[in-house]
Scaffold this active site. Structure first.
Site, short mmCIF file in Angstrom:
data_model
loop_
_atom_site.label_atom_id
_atom_site.label_comp_id
_atom_site.label_asym_id
_atom_site.label_seq_id
_atom_site.Cartn_x
_atom_site.Cartn_y
_atom_site.Cartn_z
CG HIS A 158 27.49 59.29 68.75
ND1 HIS A 158 27.95 60.39 68.07
CD2 HIS A 158 26.15 59.44 68.86
CE1 HIS A 158 26.92 61.20 67.79
NE2 HIS A 158 25.81 60.63 68.26
CB SER A 279 48.77 34.57 66.55
OG SER A 279 50.07 34.91 66.96
CE LYS A 285 45.92 37.89 68.06
NZ LYS A 285 45.77 39.31 68.22
CG ASN A 287 44.35 36.94 64.57
OD1 ASN A 287 44.04 37.39 65.67
ND2 ASN A 287 45.59 36.60 64.25
CD GLU A 292 41.93 41.33 61.02
OE1 GLU A 292 42.70 42.12 61.58
OE2 GLU A 292 42.12 40.10 61.02
CE1 TYR A 319 41.26 52.69 22.97
CE2 TYR A 319 43.12 53.43 21.66
CZ TYR A 319 42.60 52.61 22.63
OH TYR A 319 43.41 51.71 23.28
CE LYS A 327 41.04 46.40 27.23
NZ LYS A 327 41.41 47.85 27.22
N1 ARG Z 1 44.43 47.03 23.35
C1 ARG Z 1 43.68 48.19 23.05
C2 ARG Z 1 42.91 48.66 24.28
O1 ARG Z 1 42.76 47.88 25.14
C3 ARG Z 1 42.71 47.92 21.96
C4 ARG Z 1 42.31 49.14 21.17
C5 ARG Z 1 43.51 49.63 20.49
N2 ARG Z 1 43.25 50.59 19.50
C6 ARG Z 1 44.23 51.28 18.96
N3 ARG Z 1 43.93 52.12 18.06
N4 ARG Z 1 45.47 51.15 19.35
O2 ARG Z 1 42.48 49.78 24.40
#
Ligand code: ARG
Length: 458
Positions: A158, A279, A285, A287, A292, A319, A327
């Protein structure tokens, strides 16, 4: 330009410029170039071996792809948004360079299985690096544990003083966490290390491909067992991002402690100047920016996990373009985790410990009250009664502005006749620490053993 498109056949109108930009992923998936080329070379070799394309074409493809790789690495490759992603950028360039043969590369393959392969190849390498950074951080923690062996600090529950502990024990607590984080990365790697190419767009391919051969060329121990799953699964990325979130949570807790410990109120540690900033207005200071920021970056890693979970949550098989959104959060998580680990490993190594301040703090706050209770238990008193007795003694100390070791024998006897002179020895900081000698306890001997154990990589 419409004629540039690899899928232009079905279309009569050129793509709208903004649509092109909006749908493209080349801006961020170009970092998969190495994996994309590696995967294409393996695919081409397999196509050749199976007699699906002529061997002469395979040679041309491999050389062409290697030349493109050199060009990208030399910074001389012009990535084009109208070619949408890294896969089509490379393939289109290959066909420009070598003509016919280049146009045969995509036989028996789809970008759907291609991208599933590329991300796995990429993440696989990154996981190895992240594990190595975790080792560096663990080394720094062990270094500090050894450097400061015997330094006593207050342990908290605590955030209230609880019992004295070794600073080394505290460092080793983080070693345990980071070892588990490493284990989670390794688990993730094991499940991810399966080769998806050959799934085609979703159903497999009509050509007599040899998936096991591709797996062998790319160093995968096995191939995926279901084409639909192969192109639609992103749980390997989610699993990594989950493990990364837990890892960042650990770093964030550690950050919080470092920030607290370096306040003028605590002064337990001093962070090296190179990890702090000043600072612009307050000259005094210094920091703790690095911890952080790591604490702050934990938020984006959690956010990335939620982003991808949400992207995936209602996608029908197989897909869907939504999945292109995997990504950026994935790459951002990788970058953030690597950066945070690297900077932490260096910062911890350079940290300075104010052992005197820690010790003084450990001596305050009645940190050895439990030891008095345990002492009474050893003298025959039931623990619950002992707890009550010590509670009263603590209240007496609070009212009289004393700490437990300052009580005279006559004062001790106000609470229990069982207390003798040997109480003094029983409630020193060292005695308190060393009494906790079962496996996992803070006793010096146990901590030394643990240091040896973790150094041996166990
Ligand atoms: N740029 C696409 C992705 O990152 C690649 C796969 C695309 N496939 C498709 N059928 N459009 O997912």
């Amino acid at each position: 330009m419409a004629h540039e498109k690899l899928w232009g056949g079905r279309f009569t109108q050129p793509t709208d410029k903004f649509v092109e930009e909006f749908t493209a992923s080349i801006q961020f998936d170009k970092r998969l170039y190495h994996q994309d080329i590696r995967g294409s070379i393996a695919h081409a070799r397999m196509l050749g071996k199976q007699g699906i394309i002529p061997m002469a074409d395979v040679e041309e493809i491999v050389h062409g792809l290697q030349a493109i790789l050199d060009q990208i690495e030399a910074g001389k490759f012009d990535f084009s948004v109208s070619l949408e992603d890294i896969h089509m950028n490379i393939e289109a360039r290959l066909s420009q360079r070598i003509g016919e043969a280049g146009k045969r590369l995509h036989t028996g393959r789809s970008r759907n299985d291609q991208v599933a392969l590329d991300i796995r190849l990429y993440l696989r390498d990154e996981l190895v690096e992240i594990s190595a950074y975790l080792d560096l951080l663990i080394d720094s923690l062990i270094f500090q544990a050894e450097e400061n062996l015997g330094v006593i600090m207050p342990g908290y529950t605590h955030l209230q003083t609880a019992q004295p502990i070794l600073f080394s024990h505290h460092m080793l607590a983080y070693v345990e966490m980071f070892k588990r984080d490493k284990g989670r990365m390794e688990d993730c790697l094991r499940r991810m290390n399966v080769m998806p190419l050959g799934a085609g767009a979703l159903a497999g391919t009509t050509f007599p491909i040899d998936r096991e051969h591709v797996a062998e060329l790319l160093d995968f121990p096995e191939v995926t067992r279901n084409s639909l799953d192969s192109v639609s699964d992103r749980d390997f990325a989610l699993e990594f991002m989950g493990a990364a979130s837990i890892l960042m949570m650990h770093l964030s807790r550690f950050s919080e402690e470092l920030i607290l410990w370096s306040t003028s109120e605590f002064r337990f540690i001093e962070l090296s100047d190179s990890f702090c900033t000043g600072s612009s207005i307050m000259p005094q200071k210094k920091n703790p920016d690095v911890p952080e920021l790591v604490r702050g970056k934990t938020g984006r890693v959690y956010g990335n996990l939620m982003a991808l979970l949400t992207v995936m949550k209602s996608l029908p098989l197989a897909y869907n373009k939504d999945m292109q959104e995997d990504k950026e959060p994935l790459f951002d998580t990788i970058d953030t985790v690597k950066g945070s680990l690297k900077i932490f490993a260096d910062m911890i190594r350079e940290l300075r410990v104010n052992s005197q301040t820690m010790r003084q703090a450990a001596a305050k706050g009645f940190s050895t009250a439990t030891d008095v209770a345990d002492y009474l238990v050893r003298k025959g008193m039931p623990f619950r009664d002992a707890h009550e007795v010590v509670g009263k003694a603590v209240r007496y100390c609070v009212e009289n502005g004393k700490e437990l070791p300052e009580l005279a024998m006559t004062e001790w006897h106000l609470f229990s006749a069982r207390i003798d002179e040997d109480i003094r020895e029983a409630i020193t900081l060292e005695a308190s620490v060393n009494a906790r000698a079962a496996t996992g306890g803070t006793a010096l001997e146990r901590v030394k053993e643990e240091i040896e154990r973790v150094k041996a990589g166990k």
